[in-house]
Design a protein around this motif. Sequence first.
Motif, short mmCIF file in Angstrom:
data_model
loop_
_atom_site.label_atom_id
_atom_site.label_comp_id
_atom_site.label_asym_id
_atom_site.label_seq_id
_atom_site.Cartn_x
_atom_site.Cartn_y
_atom_site.Cartn_z
N THR A 1 0.99 -1.22 -0.07
CA THR A 1 0.09 -0.08 0.14
C THR A 1 0.81 1.18 0.06
O THR A 1 0.80 2.19 -0.77
N ALA A 2 1.95 1.20 0.87
CA ALA A 2 2.65 2.27 0.95
C ALA A 2 3.60 2.59 -0.56
O ALA A 2 3.49 3.70 -0.92
N HIS A 3 3.96 1.60 -1.30
CA HIS A 3 4.66 1.75 -2.43
C HIS A 3 3.61 2.08 -3.60
O HIS A 3 3.97 3.00 -4.37
N THR A 4 2.40 1.80 -3.30
CA THR A 4 1.44 1.90 -4.18
C THR A 4 1.15 3.55 -4.10
O THR A 4 0.66 4.43 -5.07
N ASP A 5 1.01 4.07 -2.83
CA ASP A 5 0.56 5.45 -2.52
C ASP A 5 1.62 6.30 -3.00
O ASP A 5 1.40 7.58 -3.67
N MET A 6 2.99 6.02 -3.13
CA MET A 6 4.14 6.53 -3.51
C MET A 6 3.97 6.61 -4.87
O MET A 6 4.32 7.72 -5.72
N ALA A 7 3.81 5.53 -5.60
CA ALA A 7 3.63 5.81 -7.01
C ALA A 7 2.55 6.54 -7.62
O ALA A 7 2.43 7.12 -8.38
N ARG A 8 1.31 6.54 -6.82
CA ARG A 8 0.35 7.31 -7.20
C ARG A 8 0.57 8.64 -7.11
O ARG A 8 0.25 9.42 -8.06
N ALA A 9 0.96 8.99 -6.15
CA ALA A 9 1.49 10.49 -5.85
C ALA A 9 2.71 10.92 -6.99
O ALA A 9 2.54 12.02 -7.54
N THR A 10 3.59 9.89 -7.29
CA THR A 10 4.48 10.38 -8.31
C THR A 10 3.80 10.47 -9.85
O THR A 10 4.17 11.58 -10.39
N VAL A 11 2.87 9.75 -10.00
CA VAL A 11 1.93 9.94 -11.20
C VAL A 11 1.25 11.19 -11.28
O VAL A 11 1.26 11.97 -12.29
N ARG B 1 2.51 18.18 -13.41
CA ARG B 1 3.76 18.98 -14.22
C ARG B 1 3.48 19.06 -15.67
O ARG B 1 3.83 20.00 -16.38
N ALA B 2 2.86 17.84 -16.22
CA ALA B 2 3.01 18.08 -17.54
C ALA B 2 1.89 19.07 -17.95
O ALA B 2 1.78 19.94 -19.09
N ASP B 3 0.59 19.01 -17.38
CA ASP B 3 -0.26 20.19 -17.36
C ASP B 3 0.06 21.69 -17.37
O ASP B 3 -0.15 22.44 -17.94
N GLN B 4 0.97 21.74 -16.25
CA GLN B 4 1.71 23.10 -16.09
C GLN B 4 2.40 23.45 -17.38
O GLN B 4 2.34 24.55 -17.75
N LEU B 5 3.41 22.49 -17.69
CA LEU B 5 4.32 22.66 -18.95
C LEU B 5 3.39 22.81 -20.29
O LEU B 5 3.73 23.79 -20.80
#
Length: 116
Positions: A55-65, A71-75
């Motif tokens: 769950t922690a790993h998945t949460d971190m991956a979700r936050a990264t995505v 950032r892509a929207d901002q750029l």
Amino acid sequence: MSGDDEVRDGLAALDGYLYWQGRLAAAHHHAQAIADRLPWLSAAEREDLVRVLATAHTDMARATVRHICDRADQLRAEYEERYRRLRCRLVSVTAVVLTAALTSVLLLAAGRLLTV
């Protein structure tokens, strides 16, 4: 929406789904690898540890995505604004150049009419 757009959207959704399923599998595999290093855990403790770590790993991956998407929207917004400004400048410079050329042609034509 055209058929091509629907296909493109469908493929993008499938790609996202498969990517996320890969992230879930990797999180579970990673958590199991850590639990394997702790042989003294009971079966229930091992299960809990795998669940918590996955769950922690998945949460971190979700936050990264999410961060990458934001950032892509901002750029995209920054580049669209930059493109808009460049397009306005190009139109302005083109208008000035055309006006100058037309003025030169008119002055030359007027000069010839006066000398005739």
